[in-house]
Design a protein around this motif. Structure first.
Motif, mmCIF file in Angstrom:
data_model
loop_
_atom_site.group_PDB
_atom_site.id
_atom_site.type_symbol
_atom_site.label_atom_id
_atom_site.label_comp_id
_atom_site.label_asym_id
_atom_site.label_seq_id
_atom_site.Cartn_x
_atom_site.Cartn_y
_atom_site.Cartn_z
ATOM 1 N N SER A 36 26.839 7.556 30.359
ATOM 2 C CA SER A 36 25.703 7.938 29.507
ATOM 3 C C SER A 36 24.401 7.409 30.082
ATOM 4 N N GLY A 39 23.005 9.350 32.868
ATOM 5 C CA GLY A 39 22.494 10.689 32.595
ATOM 6 C C GLY A 39 23.523 11.729 32.225
ATOM 7 N N GLY A 41 25.301 13.750 29.797
ATOM 8 C CA GLY A 41 25.129 14.114 28.397
ATOM 9 C C GLY A 41 26.430 14.234 27.630
ATOM 10 N N ARG A 76 20.246 12.042 22.561
ATOM 11 C CA ARG A 76 20.174 11.889 24.018
ATOM 12 C C ARG A 76 21.057 12.918 24.705
ATOM 13 N N SER A 77 22.228 13.179 24.141
ATOM 14 C CA SER A 77 23.156 14.118 24.784
ATOM 15 C C SER A 77 22.557 15.517 24.875
ATOM 16 N N GLN A 80 20.004 15.495 27.564
ATOM 17 C CA GLN A 80 20.644 15.398 28.875
ATOM 18 C C GLN A 80 21.389 16.671 29.255
#
Length: 416
Positions: A36, A39, A41, A76-77, A80
Motif C-alpha cells: 500500500s 502505491g 491500490g 487511497r485505493s 491509486q
C-alpha cells in the motif's frame, strides 16, 4: 507478477482469506502495509477491510480495528487506481463525487468490468466483490439504469430480478475459492430472499455451514458445532469445536474446555479443560468466549480443580471477567476480599461483591453475617447479620458465629 494482482497482494489474500489455517495472517497484513505504501491500490483496498473488524475479516487473525484508518485506505485505493477499491468505496458510501473524479476509470462500469475480468479468471476476492454488487443492488448505480428508463414497472422489476439472481452463482464461486464470508450473504439470500423479487428458499440455506466446515473454514466449523450442540449431538459438536480451535478459532477453546469440564460429549477431564481455557485466553480481543475462559479458569484456580489452588491467579482472572461485564465471579471475588486471598483484605469490597450473589451460597451468607454482625466496613446491624447467618444453614463457621449472639426477652438479637 501475480495472475490477477501483484505478488504481494496474491500472497496476502492466501494468508488472510484463502488459507485461514496457515496462521500467517500477520504476515499477510505486513505484505499489504508495504504494498500500500508503495502505491498498490489493491493492497490498500484489502488492507482497509482488514481494519474493519470481524464482519470483513476472520477473528482468528486478531487484527486491530481502526475505522479511521480503514476509511483513509479505501479512499487511497481509489486514488491509486484500484478497481476493487472503487467497488468497495461505493459499497461503503465513501465514493463521493470528489473521490469519484480521482479514479482513473471513465465510469463505474469500466471499474466493474475490470473486477469482473479478474473474477472470471478465478480470483475469489473479486468473485465475492462481484456477487456483492448484485446482492446489494449496486449494479443499478454501476449501469446507470434508473427506473424512468424502463417502459413499465414490470420491465423494471424483471431487470432487478435478473441482476439480483446473478449473486448466487458468484457467491458460490467465491465460497468454493476460499472466501468463507460469501456463505453469510448466500445464507441470507436463501433464507430471506430479496423483497418480493426473489422468493426465500430456506431449504438451500441448510447445510451451508456444514459445507464450509468440511471445506476447513474454522469459523464455519464453529457455527456448525453450535448447530450440532443445539441438536444435543454433543460428541459431534465437540469434534468440530476442536477442529475450529486447533485451526485458530480461539473462541472455541472455551467450548472445548467446557465440554471436558462438564463431561459433555466426552469423558470429564478437568486438567485438559483448564489447558483449553488457558489457550482461549490468548485472544487479543475481549470476546465473550475469552471472558468465559477467564471466569471458568479463575474458578478452577480458586477451588483447585484441574489446577493447583492459586488465589492470586483466581482473583486476577475473575476480576477480569467482572470488569468486562459478567457477574460469574462475584461470589469468589467477595470471598477473596473477605479472607484476603489473592488480594488485600477489604470487608467493604467483600460486601459489595457478596451482595450481588443472587443464589444460595452458604459461605457467602456466613461472610455477610459476620460483616453486618460485627460491623466490618459497615455500621453494625446485628439483626441483619443474624438473618444472614441463619440463611447459611449448616455451614459450620456460621453455626460457630451464631453462638456469639442471643435473643433478649423482647426478641431482639444482641451480642453475648
Amino acid at each position: 507478477m501475480g495472475k490477477c494482482f501483484s505478488d504481494a497482494v496474491e500472497q496476502a489474500l492466501r494468508y488472510i482469506y484463502y488459507d485461514l489455517r496457515s496462521g500467517k495472517g500477520a504476515e499477510g497484513l505486513a505484505l499489504l502495509e508495504q504494498a500500500s505504501m508503495a502505491g498498490d491500490g489493491d493492497a490498500s483496498c484489502i488492507l482497509a477491510r482488514c481494519y474493519c473488524g470481524i464482519q470483513y475479516v476472520w477473528s482468528g487473525h486478531d487484527f486491530p480495528e481502526d475505522d479511521e484508518k480503514a476509511t483513509m485506505l479505501i479512499r487511497r485505493s481509489v486514488e491509486q487506481g484500484s478497481a476493487i477499491g472503487v467497488m468497495v468505496a461505493m459499497r461503503t458510501g465513501e465514493l463521493k463525487p470528489a473521490l469519484k473524479r480521482k479514479m482513473p476509470f471513465g465510469s463505474l462500469q469500466e471499474a466493474f468490468d475490470n473486477v469482473l475480468a479478474k473474477a472470471e479468471m478465478g480470483d475469489a476476492f473479486c468473485q465475492y466483490t462481484v456477487a456483492n454488487t448484485y446482492f446489494w443492488w449496486d449494479f443499478i448505480r454501476i449501469q446507470g439504469k434508473r427506473r424512468e428508463l424502463f417502459q413499465n414497472e414490470t420491465a423494471y422489476r424483471e431487470y432487478l430480478r435478473e441482476n439480483i439472481a446473478k449473486c448466487e452463482d458468484w457467491f458460490w464461486k467465491a465460497f468454493r475459492g476460499g472466501m468463507y464470508l460469501a456463505a453469510n450473504n448466500l445464507n441470507r439470500y436463501y433464507s430471506e430472499g430479496d423483497e418480493d423479487l426473489i422468493a426465500p428458499r430456506p431449504e438451500l440455506a441448510r447445510g451451508l455451514y456444514r459445507t464450509g466446515a468440511e471445506m476447513g473454514y474454522p469459523v464455519h466449523q464453529w457455527i456448525y458445532a453450535e448447530e450440532l450442540e443445539k441438536e444435543e449431538k454433543y460428541e459431534e459438536a465437540l469434534h468440530w469445536y476442536k477442529l475450529a480451535a486447533e485451526g485458530g478459532q480461539k473462541e472455541c477453546w472455551y467450548c472445548v474446555g467446557r465440554a471436558y469440564e462438564e463431561g459433555r460429549g466426552t469423558v470429564k477431564d478437568l486438567s485438559y479443560a483448564a489447558q483449553c481455557y488457558q489457550k482461549g485466553l490468548e485472544q487479543k480481543k475481549d470476546s465473550g468466549k475469552k471472558i468465559g475462559c477467564a471466569n471458568r479458569l479463575g474458578a478452577m484456580y480458586y477451588e483447585g480443580t484441574g489446577v493447583e489452588k492459586e488465589y492470586h491467579q483466581a482473583f486476577r482472572l475473575l476480576q477480569y471477567g467482572y470488569t468486562h461485564g459478567t457477574k460469574y465471579g462475584v461470589c469468589y471475588l467477595g470471598k477473596c476480599y473477605f479472607r484476603g486471598w489473592g488480594t488485600g483484605q477489604d470487608y467493604g469490597k467483600a460486601r459489595e461483591f457478596l451482595e450481588q450473589v443472587n443464589w444460595t451460597n452458604q459461605e457467602a451468607f456466613y461472610m455477610l453475617g459476620v460483616i453486618y454482625g460485627q460491623g466490618l466496613g459497615v455500621p453494625a446491624d446485628i439483626k441483619k447479620g443474624v438473618e444472614y447467618l441463619l440463611k447459611a444453614g449448616d455451614n459450620q463457621e456460621a453455626k460457630a458465629e451464631l453462638r456469639n449472639y442471643k435473643k433478649t426477652l423482647f426478641g431482639k438479637w444482641v451480642r453475648r
